[in-house]
Write an enzyme that holds these catalytic residues in place. Structure first.
Site, PDB file in Angstrom:
ATOM      1  N   ASP A 190      27.562  66.903  11.033  1.00  0.00           N
ATOM      2  CA  ASP A 190      27.330  66.335  12.352  1.00  0.00           C
ATOM      3  C   ASP A 190      27.088  67.492  13.324  1.00  0.00           C
ATOM      4  O   ASP A 190      27.771  68.527  13.268  1.00  0.00           O
ATOM      5  CB  ASP A 190      28.560  65.522  12.773  1.00  0.00           C
ATOM      6  CG  ASP A 190      28.350  64.804  14.088  1.00  0.00           C
ATOM      7  OD1 ASP A 190      27.814  63.690  14.074  1.00  0.00           O
ATOM      8  OD2 ASP A 190      28.720  65.371  15.133  1.00  0.00           O
ATOM      9  N   ILE A 191      26.108  67.330  14.205  1.00  0.00           N
ATOM     10  CA  ILE A 191      25.787  68.389  15.172  1.00  0.00           C
ATOM     11  C   ILE A 191      26.903  68.501  16.205  1.00  0.00           C
ATOM     12  O   ILE A 191      27.345  67.493  16.766  1.00  0.00           O
ATOM     13  CB  ILE A 191      24.465  68.090  15.888  1.00  0.00           C
ATOM     14  CG1 ILE A 191      23.337  67.878  14.878  1.00  0.00           C
ATOM     15  CG2 ILE A 191      24.099  69.210  16.855  1.00  0.00           C
ATOM     16  CD1 ILE A 191      22.057  67.375  15.490  1.00  0.00           C
ATOM     17  N   ASN A 198      21.067  66.146  24.225  1.00  0.00           N
ATOM     18  CA  ASN A 198      20.309  65.013  24.746  1.00  0.00           C
ATOM     19  C   ASN A 198      20.384  64.930  26.264  1.00  0.00           C
ATOM     20  O   ASN A 198      19.383  64.659  26.936  1.00  0.00           O
ATOM     21  CB  ASN A 198      20.833  63.706  24.133  1.00  0.00           C
ATOM     22  CG  ASN A 198      20.331  63.494  22.717  1.00  0.00           C
ATOM     23  OD1 ASN A 198      19.277  63.991  22.343  1.00  0.00           O
ATOM     24  ND2 ASN A 198      21.095  62.763  21.924  1.00  0.00           N
ATOM     25  N   ASP A 207      15.782  64.802  19.002  1.00  0.00           N
ATOM     26  CA  ASP A 207      15.087  64.435  17.758  1.00  0.00           C
ATOM     27  C   ASP A 207      14.573  65.671  17.034  1.00  0.00           C
ATOM     28  O   ASP A 207      14.586  65.739  15.797  1.00  0.00           O
ATOM     29  CB  ASP A 207      13.912  63.503  18.074  1.00  0.00           C
ATOM     30  CG  ASP A 207      14.384  62.115  18.489  1.00  0.00           C
ATOM     31  OD1 ASP A 207      15.576  61.817  18.322  1.00  0.00           O
ATOM     32  OD2 ASP A 207      13.547  61.338  19.001  1.00  0.00           O
ATOM     33  N   GLU A 233      23.416  60.996  14.531  1.00  0.00           N
ATOM     34  CA  GLU A 233      23.112  62.410  14.255  1.00  0.00           C
ATOM     35  C   GLU A 233      23.814  62.909  12.997  1.00  0.00           C
ATOM     36  O   GLU A 233      23.801  64.114  12.720  1.00  0.00           O
ATOM     37  CB  GLU A 233      23.498  63.288  15.449  1.00  0.00           C
ATOM     38  CG  GLU A 233      24.985  63.433  15.713  1.00  0.00           C
ATOM     39  CD  GLU A 233      25.553  62.346  16.614  1.00  0.00           C
ATOM     40  OE1 GLU A 233      26.635  62.579  17.176  1.00  0.00           O
ATOM     41  OE2 GLU A 233      24.928  61.281  16.748  1.00  0.00           O
TER      42      GLU A 233
END
Length: 325
Positions: A190-191, A198, A207, A233
């Site tokens: 996961d980022i 965002n 994206d 994500e």
């Protein structure tokens, strides 16, 4: 839906109708897992659930393919009927020539008549062969179209990775093998601080980051592994024939590679802050449900986030943390 703050759209209603109807076990398991871990049902997650579990499998491509196959079968029947009729006609002509030969008709005339009939038969056969060759090429086109359609149905459109449908199928097959003693491990990444990407740079940049993650994941896992988009994500990779240590080593390679990436904003050329990921790793325990494996991997991921992010945490550390707490 109101409790989870889910927008009342037709696709979301379709998902949650199936959930409460209890007619789709995989959908129920996926939603229960999201709820258990307080995952937000954002627009992307909702769309993933719809496309993976609810969207009808009969696409425009399938309908067009069915119509084309029906037309081809009709043409093939006509070709065969023509070939059978021609064969019967030629047999009658040859029988007539034979009868004339017995009656003492001039052999030269009989030979000429026979040669004309054979030439006509050869021409007809050539025409039929050309027709069949053309329809064979059309069948090849239909087969390729079906293959591409199946690939699209199993692929996440944003990242190009396998989607949840393909992931579930792969996991079921891998589980069957692992229940006979072969190791099976899973990593989930996961980022870190993805929301800030965002918020600060827009969803287009978000994206772009997801596509970069997918590219690195695809490059760093082994050919026999399946990298997939799990939702939002979060990305996941299933590693057959890999124990916990092997999976953790691959996860660390992924983490380092992403930490070294440079992201340039396409619209302005601006160099963006480096990204990092947190990764959880777990190994399958023979006989357990796949949802238990994913849930354990997910908890390891969140332990990595809680421990400072930009790190790999295995289920072993998860167990140590539980014992200490």
């Amino acid at each position: 839906m109101a409790e989870q703050r889910i927008a009342p759209t037709p696709t979301n209603f379709a998902v949650w109708y199936q959930y409460f109807a209890g007619s789709h076990d995989d959908l129920r398991n996926a939603i229960d897992l999201l709820i258990d871990h307080n995952r937000p049902f954002d627009a992307r997650t909702n769309q993933d659930l719809f496309e993976t579990y609810v969207a009808p499998q009969v696409s425009a491509t399938a309908v067009d393919t069915s119509e084309r196959l029906h037309a081809l079968m009709g043409t093939a029947r006509e070709f065969l009927a023509t070939a059978i009729a021609d064969n019967h006609s030629q047999m009658r002509v040859i029988s007539a020539v034979a009868d004339q030969g017995k009656a003492g008709v001039d052999p030269k005339a009989l030979v000429a008549q026979l040669m004309n009939e054979l030439a006509r038969a050869a021409t007809k056969a050539t025409q039929l062969e050309a027709g069949f060759a053309e329809k064979t090429r059309e069948l090849d086109v239909i087969r390729d179209s079906l293959t591409r359609s199946e690939e699209r149905a199993r692929t996440d459109t944003l990242t190009g990775l396998a989607n949840r449908r393909a992931l579930d199928e792969f996991l079921r097959k891998a589980q069957a093998t692992a229940d006979w003693g072969e190791p099976l491990s899973v990593l989930m990444l996961d980022i870190d601080h993805f929301k800030s990407f965002n918020d600060n740079f827009g969803h287009g940049v978000g994206d772009q980051v997801l596509r970069l993650m997918a590219k690195v994941l695809r490059e760093k896992v082994r050919p026999q592994d399946l990298p997939a988009r799990y939702g939002g994500e979060e990305l996941i990779a299933v590693l057959p024939a890999a124990d916990l240590a092997c999976c953790a080593e691959i996860a660390e390679r992924i983490r380092r590679a992403l930490a070294e990436c440079t992201i340039t904003r396409r619209s302005t050329g601006e160099i963006l802050p480096n990204i990092s990921v947190s990764i959880g790793v777990a190994q399958y325990r023979p006989g357990e449900a796949i949802t238990d494996l994913i849930e354990r991997c997910d908890r390891a991921l969140y332990l990595a986030k809680g421990g400072g992010r930009n790190r790999v945490v295995t289920e072993t550390e998860l167990e140590r943390a539980r014992a200490a707490g």
